[in-house]
Scaffold this motif. Sequence first.
Motif, PDB file in Angstrom:
ATOM      1  N   UNK A 115       0.837  -1.205   0.000  1.00  0.00           N
ATOM      2  CA  UNK A 115       0.000   0.000   0.000  1.00  0.00           C
ATOM      3  C   UNK A 115       0.871   1.254   0.000  1.00  0.00           C
ATOM      4  N   UNK A 116       1.953   1.224   0.782  1.00  0.00           N
ATOM      5  CA  UNK A 116       2.871   2.354   0.813  1.00  0.00           C
ATOM      6  C   UNK A 116       3.474   2.607  -0.552  1.00  0.00           C
ATOM      7  N   UNK A 117       3.889   1.524  -1.224  1.00  0.00           N
ATOM      8  CA  UNK A 117       4.442   1.653  -2.587  1.00  0.00           C
ATOM      9  C   UNK A 117       3.412   2.247  -3.543  1.00  0.00           C
ATOM     10  N   UNK A 118       2.179   1.786  -3.421  1.00  0.00           N
ATOM     11  CA  UNK A 118       1.118   2.266  -4.305  1.00  0.00           C
ATOM     12  C   UNK A 118       0.889   3.764  -4.113  1.00  0.00           C
ATOM     13  N   UNK A 119       0.779   4.201  -2.859  1.00  0.00           N
ATOM     14  CA  UNK A 119       0.582   5.628  -2.604  1.00  0.00           C
ATOM     15  C   UNK A 119       1.799   6.441  -3.046  1.00  0.00           C
ATOM     16  N   UNK A 120       2.997   5.888  -2.838  1.00  0.00           N
ATOM     17  CA  UNK A 120       4.199   6.610  -3.255  1.00  0.00           C
ATOM     18  C   UNK A 120       4.219   6.793  -4.773  1.00  0.00           C
ATOM     19  N   UNK A 121       3.929   5.723  -5.502  1.00  0.00           N
ATOM     20  CA  UNK A 121       3.943   5.804  -6.967  1.00  0.00           C
ATOM     21  C   UNK A 121       2.901   6.787  -7.474  1.00  0.00           C
ATOM     22  N   UNK A 158       1.734  12.207  -9.502  1.00  0.00           N
ATOM     23  CA  UNK A 158       1.078  13.512  -9.324  1.00  0.00           C
ATOM     24  C   UNK A 158       2.110  14.636  -9.333  1.00  0.00           C
ATOM     25  N   UNK A 159       3.227  14.420  -8.673  1.00  0.00           N
ATOM     26  CA  UNK A 159       4.274  15.444  -8.635  1.00  0.00           C
ATOM     27  C   UNK A 159       4.837  15.690 -10.036  1.00  0.00           C
ATOM     28  N   UNK A 173      -0.850  19.355  -4.649  1.00  0.00           N
ATOM     29  CA  UNK A 173      -1.679  19.063  -3.470  1.00  0.00           C
ATOM     30  C   UNK A 173      -2.002  17.567  -3.415  1.00  0.00           C
ATOM     31  N   UNK A 174      -2.335  17.006  -4.554  1.00  0.00           N
ATOM     32  CA  UNK A 174      -2.629  15.570  -4.619  1.00  0.00           C
ATOM     33  C   UNK A 174      -1.369  14.750  -4.313  1.00  0.00           C
ATOM     34  N   UNK A 175      -0.240  15.209  -4.819  1.00  0.00           N
ATOM     35  CA  UNK A 175       1.035  14.518  -4.560  1.00  0.00           C
ATOM     36  C   UNK A 175       1.334  14.523  -3.070  1.00  0.00           C
ATOM     37  N   UNK A 176       1.093  15.674  -2.424  1.00  0.00           N
ATOM     38  CA  UNK A 176       1.353  15.765  -0.984  1.00  0.00           C
ATOM     39  C   UNK A 176       0.467  14.794  -0.204  1.00  0.00           C
ATOM     40  N   UNK A 177      -0.820  14.740  -0.528  1.00  0.00           N
ATOM     41  CA  UNK A 177      -1.745  13.819   0.165  1.00  0.00           C
ATOM     42  C   UNK A 177      -1.293  12.370  -0.005  1.00  0.00           C
ATOM     43  N   UNK A 201      10.245  17.607  -0.998  1.00  0.00           N
ATOM     44  CA  UNK A 201      10.326  18.303  -2.290  1.00  0.00           C
ATOM     45  C   UNK A 201       8.974  18.904  -2.672  1.00  0.00           C
ATOM     46  N   UNK A 202       7.927  18.101  -2.532  1.00  0.00           N
ATOM     47  CA  UNK A 202       6.584  18.550  -2.901  1.00  0.00           C
ATOM     48  C   UNK A 202       6.143  19.703  -1.993  1.00  0.00           C
ATOM     49  N   UNK A 203       6.394  19.573  -0.698  1.00  0.00           N
ATOM     50  CA  UNK A 203       5.992  20.632   0.229  1.00  0.00           C
ATOM     51  C   UNK A 203       6.765  21.925  -0.037  1.00  0.00           C
TER      52      UNK A 203
END
Length: 185
Positions: A122-128, A133-134, A140-144, A165-167
């Motif tokens: 799940x962590x990999x999925x959210x990271x990808x 998104x980034x 904003x979506x990338x940060x979430x 980086x995103x923040x």
Amino acid sequence: MAELAERCARLDQMDYFEILQVERTASPSDIKKAFYRESRAYHPDRFFQLQDKEVKERVNELYKRVTEAYYVLRDDAKRRQYTADVSGPERAHKLRFTESSESETRAASKRQVEEQIGSNPKGRQFYQTGAADADAGRWASAERNLKMALTYEPANTRYKEKLAEVQKVLLEESRKQGGDSFKIR
């Protein structure tokens, strides 16, 4: 027989490169050739007819060490670890590649893979998703998504770096807009 006795006497002071009589920079094919050469010369079956049990035991030990050397040097990860071990200050204690050395090598490769992609699916999925998104500029979506990835793997440094980086980009954008908009994050 004299060469056999001399090699067996020095066996505890020789590293795997010396046992196979190859340079530290030898290619995999050179290591394989050296193994076959040494294996033919010191295979226990060649000394089967000898009556002296002590000589037979020394031949078995030498052949075992030749096989061990080939097993370690043919694997790139083990070879790197072993070369680092025998090049260091504790050379005398690290001449043989032990189970602990092998487990250290396996753990290091596993850590390296986990740091790159993460250990939780799940962590990999959210990271990808966050990284995509980034790349697309949806900050904003990338940060979430990256924050969600960190909830599954809070210690993952790669995830933390990407989120930082995103923040940073989000902060710069809010400063460009004048900073008067209120946004809850």
